[in-house]
Write a protein that holds these residues in place. Sequence first.
Motif, PDB file in Angstrom:
ATOM      1  N   LEU A   1       6.432   2.558  13.440  1.00  0.00           N
ATOM      2  CA  LEU A   1       6.238   3.891  12.872  1.00  0.00           C
ATOM      3  C   LEU A   1       7.569   4.619  12.777  1.00  0.00           C
ATOM      4  O   LEU A   1       8.227   4.863  13.800  1.00  0.00           O
TER       5      LEU A   1
ATOM      6  N   GLU B   1      -2.220   7.227  15.676  1.00  0.00           N
ATOM      7  CA  GLU B   1      -2.267   6.288  14.537  1.00  0.00           C
ATOM      8  C   GLU B   1      -2.406   4.855  15.025  1.00  0.00           C
ATOM      9  O   GLU B   1      -3.122   4.035  14.446  1.00  0.00           O
ATOM     10  N   THR B   2      -1.686   4.533  16.101  1.00  0.00           N
ATOM     11  CA  THR B   2      -1.724   3.168  16.648  1.00  0.00           C
ATOM     12  C   THR B   2      -3.104   2.858  17.222  1.00  0.00           C
ATOM     13  O   THR B   2      -3.659   1.777  16.978  1.00  0.00           O
TER      14      THR B   2
ATOM     15  N   GLY C   1      -3.452  -7.030  12.398  1.00  0.00           N
ATOM     16  CA  GLY C   1      -2.305  -7.118  11.508  1.00  0.00           C
ATOM     17  C   GLY C   1      -1.085  -6.473  12.145  1.00  0.00           C
ATOM     18  O   GLY C   1      -1.089  -6.143  13.332  1.00  0.00           O
ATOM     19  N   VAL C   2      -0.032  -6.331  11.343  1.00  0.00           N
ATOM     20  CA  VAL C   2       1.140  -5.544  11.739  1.00  0.00           C
ATOM     21  C   VAL C   2       1.218  -4.381  10.758  1.00  0.00           C
ATOM     22  O   VAL C   2       1.181  -4.579   9.549  1.00  0.00           O
ATOM     23  N   HIS C   3       1.265  -3.172  11.301  1.00  0.00           N
ATOM     24  CA  HIS C   3       1.166  -1.979  10.462  1.00  0.00           C
ATOM     25  C   HIS C   3       2.471  -1.202  10.467  1.00  0.00           C
ATOM     26  O   HIS C   3       2.947  -0.791  11.540  1.00  0.00           O
ATOM     27  N   ALA C   4       3.049  -0.999   9.291  1.00  0.00           N
ATOM     28  CA  ALA C   4       4.252  -0.178   9.154  1.00  0.00           C
ATOM     29  C   ALA C   4       3.843   1.164   8.559  1.00  0.00           C
ATOM     30  O   ALA C   4       3.223   1.222   7.494  1.00  0.00           O
ATOM     31  N   LEU C   5       4.164   2.238   9.281  1.00  0.00           N
ATOM     32  CA  LEU C   5       3.708   3.568   8.865  1.00  0.00           C
ATOM     33  C   LEU C   5       4.857   4.560   8.918  1.00  0.00           C
ATOM     34  O   LEU C   5       5.758   4.430   9.745  1.00  0.00           O
TER      35      LEU C   5
ATOM     36  N   ASP D   1      -8.809  -2.733  13.602  1.00  0.00           N
ATOM     37  CA  ASP D   1      -8.521  -4.168  13.516  1.00  0.00           C
ATOM     38  C   ASP D   1      -9.418  -4.955  14.458  1.00  0.00           C
ATOM     39  O   ASP D   1      -9.887  -6.046  14.127  1.00  0.00           O
TER      40      ASP D   1
ATOM     41  N   ARG E   1      -5.709   2.283  14.431  1.00  0.00           N
ATOM     42  CA  ARG E   1      -5.578   0.965  13.799  1.00  0.00           C
ATOM     43  C   ARG E   1      -5.980  -0.160  14.740  1.00  0.00           C
ATOM     44  O   ARG E   1      -6.507  -1.181  14.308  1.00  0.00           O
TER      45      ARG E   1
ATOM     46  N   THR F   1       2.382  -2.043  15.648  1.00  0.00           N
ATOM     47  CA  THR F   1       2.754  -0.964  14.724  1.00  0.00           C
ATOM     48  C   THR F   1       4.260  -0.693  14.774  1.00  0.00           C
ATOM     49  O   THR F   1       4.888  -0.820  15.825  1.00  0.00           O
TER      50      THR F   1
END
Length: 182
Positions: free
Chosen positions: A110, A160-161, A175-179, A168, A164, A108
């Motif tokens: 963030l 949040e991390t 995945g790679v999550h941009a928040l 996942d 996810r 992630t």
Amino acid sequence: MNLRSPIKHCRNCGAAVVYRLPDDGDTHERAVCPACDTIHYENPLNVVGTVPWLGDRVLLCKRNIEPRWGKWTLPAGFMELGETTAEGAARETHEEAGAQIELEGLFTVLSVPRVGQVHLFYRARLLSDVFDPGFETIEARLFTEAEIPWEEIAFRTVKETLERFFADRARGQFGVHALDIV
Ligand SMILES: [Zn+2]
């Protein structure tokens, strides 16, 4: 909005600074030194950490420091000068949890503009379930998704991390999550 304490004195010569737009077309007010013309730039800080996992469990640390004393967090902290994000994440995991890990992929990113920070978490495979937490941690232990104390998580970026990560994991692909935390 002041994210940090304002700069009072010039880092170069010690004179009192003034906050104003520099003369070079800059669009942000900066702490400018009237004596030696040094411009002090303040930019976001990086917080780096890991999601250490073992089987279906994730390692959390109970904080022994403010803010959020007694709340649970993933191992993470401010990146140091001279290290990479991955090195910082591994260092924080060692310092806060005393955990043996094999670092995996970035998970992630963030943005937290309210406090001028960017948090990056890597997945990390735990090589052992024996931990040796440092002074910043009261207790380090593993939690299944069902055991996670969601109401006692120290930071929104951690919550949040974790959400996810388990989502996942359930679908069998990370995945790679941009928040943006606004
Ligand atoms: Zn100066």
